[in-house]
Write a protein that holds these residues in place. Structure first.
Motif: not given
Lengths: 115, 105
Positions: A35-48
């Motif tokens: 996952y990546r987490q940008d400032p002020g944002m939620g977690l976003k799934l990149i790969y699994y």
């Protein structure tokens, strides 16, 4: 048990450089996630990955690559770093698939800045 | 699309006051939902899940199908509750945008 281990904890890259974020788990989990987490944002799934040799794209895969040659390791590669990839990256694992309501175990994160 | 919404990015509550962190979901059926928490300088961890109907660290969360909500509640806030809280649907590999809870001493 160490759980999920991520390295490095911090990294600064120049635009166009490449690097690999390491993730390892010692719980014998089949399922692993980036996952990546940008400032002020939620977690976003990149790969699994659902097991060794099997990976799939998440919500934001562009600019990244992954591999899963062993059950324990799930490295994330950035080929040509861009400022938009400045973020905190989290690796996670689960015994069963998250999609069937399974608890995720997270690493401590890698803070990446691309300048 | 199946997703959850956390309408508050920031929430400040006085110590001893009740806490409610909102989470709304947008899909039908019987969703299974989770709350994750990230304390300062610690990794993200599971707080509780709907299916277990548990109370962890004084927090509870009830699924309200009529309001399509899964709000996280605690009757008396403690300073150690200051953290980032994420609502997450069980069926999807996604998380809400999170609410940063600050407990004012």
């Amino acid at each position: 048990n160490a759980g999920v281990t991520q390295t490095p904890k911090f990294r600064i890259l120049k635009i166009g450089q490449s690097m690999t974020l390491q993730c390892a788990q010692d719980m014998n989990h089949n399922y692993m996630y980036w996952y990546r987490q940008d400032p002020g944002m939620g977690l976003k799934l990149i790969y699994y990955s659902v097991g060794a040799g099997i990976t799939d794209k998440g919500e934001v895969p562009n600019g990244y690559n992954v591999s899963r040659s062993t059950t324990e390791d799930f490295p994330l590669r950035l080929e040509l770093a861009a400022p938009s990839q400045t973020s905190v990256y989290f690796c996670a694992s689960s015994l069963l698939h998250r999609a069937i309501n399974e608890k995720l175990f997270f690493g401590s994160g890698t803070q990446l800045s691309v300048l | 699309a199946q997703r959850v919404t956390q309408p508050e990015k920031l929430l400040s509550v006085f110590k001893g006051a009740p806490v409610e962190l909102k989470c709304n979901y947008s899909y039908s059926g019987s969703p299974e939902l989770f709350w994750y928490v990230q304390y300062s300088r610690q990794r993200l961890q599971l707080l509780l899940r709907h299916i277990s109907r548990e109370s962890i660290k004084g927090f509870t969360a009830d699924l309200n199908k009529g309001e399509t909500s899964f709000h996280l509640k605690k009757p008396f806030a403690q300073e150690e509750d200051s953290a980032m809280y994420y609502c997450a649907p069980g069926e999807k590999l996604t998380f809400g945008t999170g609410t940063r809870l600050t407990i004012i001493p």
